[in-house]
Design a protein around this motif. Sequence first.
Motif, short mmCIF file in Angstrom:
data_model
loop_
_atom_site.label_atom_id
_atom_site.label_comp_id
_atom_site.label_asym_id
_atom_site.label_seq_id
_atom_site.Cartn_x
_atom_site.Cartn_y
_atom_site.Cartn_z
N LEU A 1 17.18 -85.82 -34.22
CA LEU A 1 15.89 -85.76 -33.44
C LEU A 1 14.69 -86.06 -34.19
O LEU A 1 14.56 -85.35 -35.11
N LYS B 1 17.80 -88.68 -25.66
CA LYS B 1 18.86 -89.46 -25.19
C LYS B 1 19.56 -90.37 -26.00
O LYS B 1 20.72 -90.77 -26.31
N ASP B 2 18.79 -91.05 -27.01
CA ASP B 2 19.28 -91.94 -28.05
C ASP B 2 20.33 -91.17 -28.87
O ASP B 2 21.18 -91.63 -29.32
N SER C 1 14.65 -90.53 -29.40
CA SER C 1 14.66 -89.47 -28.10
C SER C 1 16.00 -88.73 -28.18
O SER C 1 16.87 -89.35 -28.73
#
Length: 738
Positions: free
Chosen positions: A170, A177-178, A175
């Motif tokens: 992160l 989500k990624d 993100s």
Amino acid sequence: MFHIFQYQPLRLITQNSLSSMCLKLMLSRPVAFAQIWKSWFSSHSLLGKKNIILMGPPGAGKTTVGRIVGQKLDCPVIDIDDDVLETTWNMSVSEKLQDVGYEEFLEEEGKALLKFSASGSVISLSGSNPMHAAGMQHMKKNGIVVYLDVPTTVIMSRLKSKEMDRIVGLSPGISLKDVLQFRKQFYKRWFDIRVLCGGDMAAEVVAEKVLDAVKRYQDSKLETFVSTRSSRSGRSTEEDSHKLYFSDVVTQGLALDGGLIVPERGLPKFTAEEWQGLIEATYIERAQVILERCIHPADIPAAKLAEITETAYGENFSCSKIAPVRHLGGNQFLLELFHGPTASFKDFALQLLPHLFAYCIPRTCNYLILVATSGDTGSAVLDGFSRLHDTDKQRIALVNFFPEDGVSPIQKSQMIGCQKENAWSVGVKSDFDFCQTAIKQIFTNSDFTGFLTVEYGTALAAANSINWARLLPQIVYHASAYLDLVHQGIISFGSPVDICIPTGNFGNMLAAFYAKMMGIPIRKCICASNENNVLTDFIRTGVYNLRGRKLISTFSPAVDILKSSNLERYLHLIANEDGQLVTQLFNQLENQGHFQLQKDLLGKLQQDLVAGWCSDEDCLAAIHSVYSTTGYILDTHTAVAKVVADRLQDRTCPIIISSTAHYSKSAPAILRALRIAEINQNPLSQLHLLSSYSALPPIHWGLLETLKKTGNGDHQVCAADMSALMSHIETLIQNHFM
């Protein structure tokens, strides 16, 4: 090296005192003793020296679930983050991540795993452990890896209120989500068992699911298959000693007694929470989850099944959604099942089946697959088996029998054009029912099959919808269609839908009913027939009557069928698996041309199924009407279903119409429906003319390319004679395998 050995709670009790205590308890409270011993034995035999390794994204609940599982099994619980990494590093995970950075952290984490050893424990991995290959290989050597599969939106919601400095990868430019999406590929690579975890599912419930999944993983003998004509009460000791497993039924078309093969304990049931967890999933992800629950990992491990599924549905389909749902009008939706390489719903099973088959068969024998088709199966099975690896093609060959004058010109050109070095098409001077019946008789002719095995080292197998492995992939797209409607906001989960399917051999309809049994809220299954409407009459009256019925050639040839093979599986199900009754009914149909259901069975059937039929005239009128109002062209089979849906739906819920083939495959009938006066008989010219309409959907790319490359090549033609068919089979075996 970090070692944790299996905890034995009775270790401190001496052998003599243990024997004395057990004896007293056994004599004074025999029931309590039995329960305690059974509990201790089952818990410890579940693990033995193996570890249960919980894997999943951050926020999946691995630590909490691990503690509950450990309590239930009375064994050590190890959290990799807290008990291994932070102990080894003498600092917190977040401090280590900040200190060394992303890439170095993964390497250090992997080194710690390589030094770790445990036995008989429940281990909760960190979310990033699976990204280190050597570390995971080390862990898997002595463990069963359980993937806690939680929807991404649920994880993101859970992590909103938590510190994010422990999540590897992160960063300001990437993100959450990624990160979660990127990690999925690693979780899929390593797991042995998947446990679906819905958003509101309590940790206690997840822990029970983990234990149930591990028990299933360790006991492959529970998931066996039987014949529709066998009776549980009357099953012989010999039958019980020759259990069939999934890897057996992939290669065995018919049961030895002439019945069809079905799972002895039925299909798995998904909870509403589990289905809802798949709403966000892609088609391939949904397929993997459903197939994992229907195929025991002892037959095909989860990682291999994932590889096969991705191969089948990856680049071979022209639409990224694989089986998209399109709004047609009102409460009607089309499930487009024609985006595969040969433009029909048969591709869903026949892109997958060859790889399942190649994995399951023994390497010591050659296999010849027999197929009977009324149109679309032929090109689909030829294309599917042509995509096998070259080494598999050398030991797997296929012959496709089709009615020489009973398929459309384009279907015939496609079947001939799809012939490969290990796959051939043979036209038979008869109808589909003869082709299908002939194959059944060949499979049950032990003299002939035995001769082929002894003389040529070749066994026969089936790839028609009578093969159980053909049905499973069809369940997936019916379930996926419902989930797509939920995802699109058309309905909420739990709201019912009706399904209408052009029906001939009953396999597609049976798959929809199986999806309903597995928990998809399907209200009514509507069978749509053409003028060969024996199935419609049967559903309405309970009388299956072939006396005096002759097959009628229609514009929807894939459902020009009088004997619906897969109906036998459905009747076996609603008759409470009464194999004797099923045997009686289908023997009567074979010998006398008819049978009649008992009143109670007819009542059950009519709770599940309704039926109607459509004439050729009405079929063409529907194609013209839909194109005029929407610019969309239905194929002839889909038009049959559209007509029946219009007549039978009550419009109180959405209805999903299975669009089973692309209109390009029935071009002459489509051009006639569109009021084209002069129709060129050349299939390629017909497709070019249709493409000029710029209709939806566009002309099918795979079909057009096949016709461009091959034209109308050579094929063999055979008389409608059993001896002639067997002679063809023997010759093909000699030419390919000898």
